[in-house]
Design a protein around this motif. Structure first.
Motif, short mmCIF file in Angstrom:
data_model
loop_
_atom_site.label_atom_id
_atom_site.label_comp_id
_atom_site.label_asym_id
_atom_site.label_seq_id
_atom_site.Cartn_x
_atom_site.Cartn_y
_atom_site.Cartn_z
N ARG A 247 4.38 38.73 23.97
CA ARG A 247 5.03 39.65 22.91
C ARG A 247 3.96 38.97 21.92
NH1 ARG A 247 3.43 43.08 20.58
NH2 ARG A 247 5.03 44.33 19.17
N ALA A 248 4.53 37.96 20.84
CA ALA A 248 4.05 37.55 19.79
C ALA A 248 2.78 36.64 20.15
CB ALA A 248 5.12 35.61 19.52
N LYS A 249 2.04 37.67 21.25
CA LYS A 249 1.13 37.24 20.90
C LYS A 249 -0.03 38.22 20.48
CE LYS A 249 -1.19 34.59 24.55
NZ LYS A 249 -1.55 33.83 25.72
N THR A 250 0.64 38.88 21.16
CA THR A 250 0.11 40.67 20.86
C THR A 250 0.79 40.76 19.85
OG1 THR A 250 2.03 41.94 21.91
CG2 THR A 250 -0.02 41.52 23.45
N TRP A 251 1.37 40.79 19.09
CA TRP A 251 2.33 41.33 17.79
C TRP A 251 1.46 40.96 16.62
CZ3 TRP A 251 5.19 38.41 13.57
CH2 TRP A 251 5.23 39.46 13.19
N SER A 252 1.02 38.90 16.59
CA SER A 252 0.26 38.23 16.03
C SER A 252 -0.05 37.29 16.32
CB SER A 252 1.70 37.78 14.50
OG SER A 252 0.61 37.06 13.38
N PRO A 253 -1.68 37.63 16.77
CA PRO A 253 -2.93 37.04 17.48
C PRO A 253 -2.81 36.10 16.24
CG PRO A 253 -3.50 39.75 17.97
CD PRO A 253 -2.56 39.49 16.97
N GLN A 254 -3.05 36.19 15.06
CA GLN A 254 -3.50 35.08 14.36
C GLN A 254 -2.79 34.04 14.48
OE1 GLN A 254 -3.01 38.29 13.28
NE2 GLN A 254 -5.19 39.33 12.55
N ARG A 255 -0.87 34.50 14.24
CA ARG A 255 0.01 33.68 14.55
C ARG A 255 -0.39 32.58 15.60
NH1 ARG A 255 3.85 32.54 10.34
NH2 ARG A 255 5.28 31.17 10.17
N TYR A 256 -0.31 33.06 16.52
CA TYR A 256 0.30 33.26 17.44
C TYR A 256 -1.17 32.67 19.07
CZ TYR A 256 4.90 33.86 15.62
OH TYR A 256 6.09 33.83 14.94
N ALA A 257 -2.24 32.62 18.85
CA ALA A 257 -3.32 32.98 19.60
C ALA A 257 -2.89 31.31 20.22
CB ALA A 257 -4.57 32.73 19.12
N GLY A 258 -2.96 31.37 21.47
CA GLY A 258 -2.80 29.65 22.83
C GLY A 258 -1.60 29.26 23.17
N LEU A 259 -0.37 30.12 22.16
CA LEU A 259 0.50 29.72 22.64
C LEU A 259 0.69 30.37 25.02
CD1 LEU A 259 3.39 30.81 20.72
CD2 LEU A 259 1.94 28.88 21.04
N SER A 260 1.49 29.01 25.09
CA SER A 260 1.47 29.52 26.93
C SER A 260 2.14 29.11 27.45
CB SER A 260 -0.45 29.60 27.92
OG SER A 260 0.63 29.59 29.07
N VAL A 261 3.63 29.77 27.89
CA VAL A 261 4.66 28.37 29.31
C VAL A 261 3.78 29.21 30.06
CG1 VAL A 261 6.10 28.69 27.34
CG2 VAL A 261 6.15 30.97 28.47
N ASP A 262 2.91 29.19 31.23
CA ASP A 262 2.60 29.75 32.23
C ASP A 262 2.27 28.58 32.98
OD1 ASP A 262 2.91 32.34 31.87
OD2 ASP A 262 0.67 32.56 31.45
N VAL A 263 2.05 28.43 34.23
CA VAL A 263 1.37 27.90 35.23
C VAL A 263 1.26 28.75 36.69
CG1 VAL A 263 4.03 27.38 36.01
CG2 VAL A 263 2.75 25.10 36.41
N ASN A 264 -0.49 27.91 36.71
CA ASN A 264 -0.76 28.62 38.19
C ASN A 264 -0.95 27.62 39.52
OD1 ASN A 264 -1.63 30.84 36.81
ND2 ASN A 264 -2.94 29.94 35.53
N LYS A 265 -0.09 27.84 39.81
CA LYS A 265 0.35 26.52 40.77
C LYS A 265 0.78 27.44 41.70
CE LYS A 265 0.11 21.80 38.88
NZ LYS A 265 1.56 20.91 38.70
N CYS A 266 1.29 28.41 42.09
CA CYS A 266 1.96 29.86 42.78
C CYS A 266 0.59 29.83 43.83
CB CYS A 266 2.77 30.08 42.58
SG CYS A 266 4.22 29.30 41.80
#
Length: 483
Positions: free
Chosen positions: A162-181
């Motif tokens: 939600r932070a990334k969609t609220w302000s792409p300029q400020r929060y682009a590049g954030l990620s807490v994902d892990v793709n191992k499942c």
């Protein structure tokens, strides 16, 4: 006049406006054993994006309180664990490591002279689809008054996305994902498996606070840290306490607000869970037990957020327009409570100020691990076989900590509000008229004496701080109740 003081006044003003351990043993209370898995510090980089501001930042005037506010990107490599599950009291084990993340943390800190040495770290609640600090909302004035440093951590995917969609300029590049499942081993892993290390690594970075003038909190020496969180995030912190804390040993104490559920009994890390009538009355509860280092304090008349904590969140939501309806249009926190017009009565929330007890819970946890002085005993509602609170002929809950706003109220109110979430846990209130208050209390002096006669015994019993009680009585005296 402070919000704390105003919340204890009459309706007209609100509208207008066991044993003692030797100190030498206190250090042993901070953890069970040496950490089984070292926790590296996250890398913190201050966010400086012109024309943007932090999402969900408090609207409180921090500068007036002598505080500095900063927001940082936090990056590192996190572990995943096996056994980090709800309703488990067995220490987790390492599954894998080296999983990259990049998230954010809001930090508030006082001057060196005012700093009390303790960092309070909130795991944000993401139930509404955006990060909110519901625990800090209830205890904000206490934390600022007593000189805590405060960190508000975005540990889960919902808040980060939600932070990334609220302000792409400020929060682009954030990620807490892990793709191992998944079957192929390349699908998104659900359940925020990196969140426990993210939370701990950010806390480690702030406890270390290295870098001299470029440190995240320049000039401060952090001595200890308390984990705080409410509801959804309290549940995450319960998993952390039961399965991860013995591995990390990063936190010195835990203060839950509605609610932790069962905590394991073999840790020497103090933990207190403050619980509402709204949640207990709506869903019942498992009859979980407390132990030598854990406490449960039920508070009569309380809703899932107090009116004052809700107003704290409402101000943020009005400014940020961050809560979205299904059609993508913004709504405020109070509008979210009454989604689908499910509330039987409005406005929501009661005037019973759980912050008075939650302030004390944080304070008591800190006193416990620093001085070896255990917190006051657990206090529970009387419950029926299904775990629902027992009520008297007038519908008042039996048992629990009973504050002045519950016993000598300035409003007609109830902790329950229809059958549907979130109304059911949010309650309602209607301020009494001046004539009603006069009829109830006869005269102003009588009202003030009643407030004092209720709150000072709670101080002696260990459930309310003396400073808060003094403010309650002063503000009752300044109110117009029954004049």
């Amino acid at each position: 006049m402070s919000k704390l003081r105003m919340r204890l006044l009459g309706g007209s003003v609100r509208k207008a406006a066991l044993f003692l351990l030797p100190a030498a043993l206190a250090g042993s209370l901070a953890g069970t054993a040496a950490a089984a898995i070292p926790v590296p510090a996250a890398t913190l980089t201050e966010i400086n994006v012109p024309g943007t501001t932090p999402l969900s930042a408090t609207t409180v005037d921090l500068a007036a309180a002598g505080y500095t506010a900063r927001e940082f990107y936090a990056a590192g490599l996190a572990n995943r664990y096996t056994g980090a599950d709800a309703n488990t009291s067995t220490t987790a084990s390492l599954l894998d490591s080296g999983n990259p993340y990049r998230t954010r943390v809001m930090v508030r800190y006082p001057t060196r002279r005012k700093f009390n040495g303790t960092l309070a770290v909130e795991w944000t609640n993401v139930t509404i689809g955006v990060d909110f600090e519901f625990a800090t909302a209830e205890a904000s004035e206490y934390l600022l008054r007593e000189g805590y440093a405060v960190a508000v951590v975005s540990a889960q995917r919902v808040g980060v996305e939600r932070a990334k969609t609220w302000s792409p300029q400020r929060y682009a590049g954030l990620s807490v994902d892990v793709n191992k499942c998944g079957v192929s081993g390349t699908s998104l892993c659900t359940g925020d498996p990196l969140s426990y290390d993210i939370y701990a690594q950010i806390t480690r970075a702030l406890k270390d606070n290295i870098g001299g003038a470029s440190a995240p909190m320049p000039g401060l020496r952090v001595k200890d840290a308390i984990a705080i969180g409410q509801s959804q995030s309290a549940g995450r912190l319960a998993i952390y306490y039961n399965t991860i804390q013995p591995l990390h040993n990063v936190f010195d104490g835990f203060a839950y607000w509605d609610r932790s559920g069962q905590l394991r009994s073999d840790l020497t890390v103090p933990a207190i869970s403050v619980e509402s009538e709204g949640l207990a009355g709506s869903f019942g509860r498992d009859q979980w037990t407390t132990s030598q280092y854990t406490r449960k304090w039920d508070v009569a008349g309380t809703t899932h957020a107090s009116l004052y904590g809700a107003q704290y969140i409402e101000a943020i939501s009005q400014r940020d327009q961050s809560i979205l309806q299904p059609d993508g249009q913004p709504k405020t926190f109070f509008a979210w409570i009454d989604q689908n017009h499910a509330c039987a009565k409005l406005p929501p929330f009661t005037t019973v100020d759980v912050g008075l007890v939650y302030d004390n819970a944080i304070d008591a946890v800190r006193d416990w691990y620093k001085k070896g002085r255990p917190a006051a005993p657990s206090v529970s509602f009387q419950v029926d076989p299904a775990g629902f609170p027992v009520r008297d002929a007038d519908g008042k809950v039996q048992g629990g900590i009973r504050l002045p706003q519950f016993l000598v109220p300035i409003a007609d109110q109830g902790a329950l509000n229809g059958p549907a979430f979130p109304c059911n846990v949010s309650g309602w209130h209607r301020y009494y008229t001046r004539a009603e208050l006069k009829a109830m209390y006869k005269n102003h002096g009588r009202y003030v004496l009643k407030v004092a006669s209720i709150i000072y015994p709670l101080v002696a019993q260990g459930y309310v701080l003396k400073d808060d009680a003094n403010a309650a009585v002063r503000d009752a005296a300044r109110s117009h109740v029954a004049r």
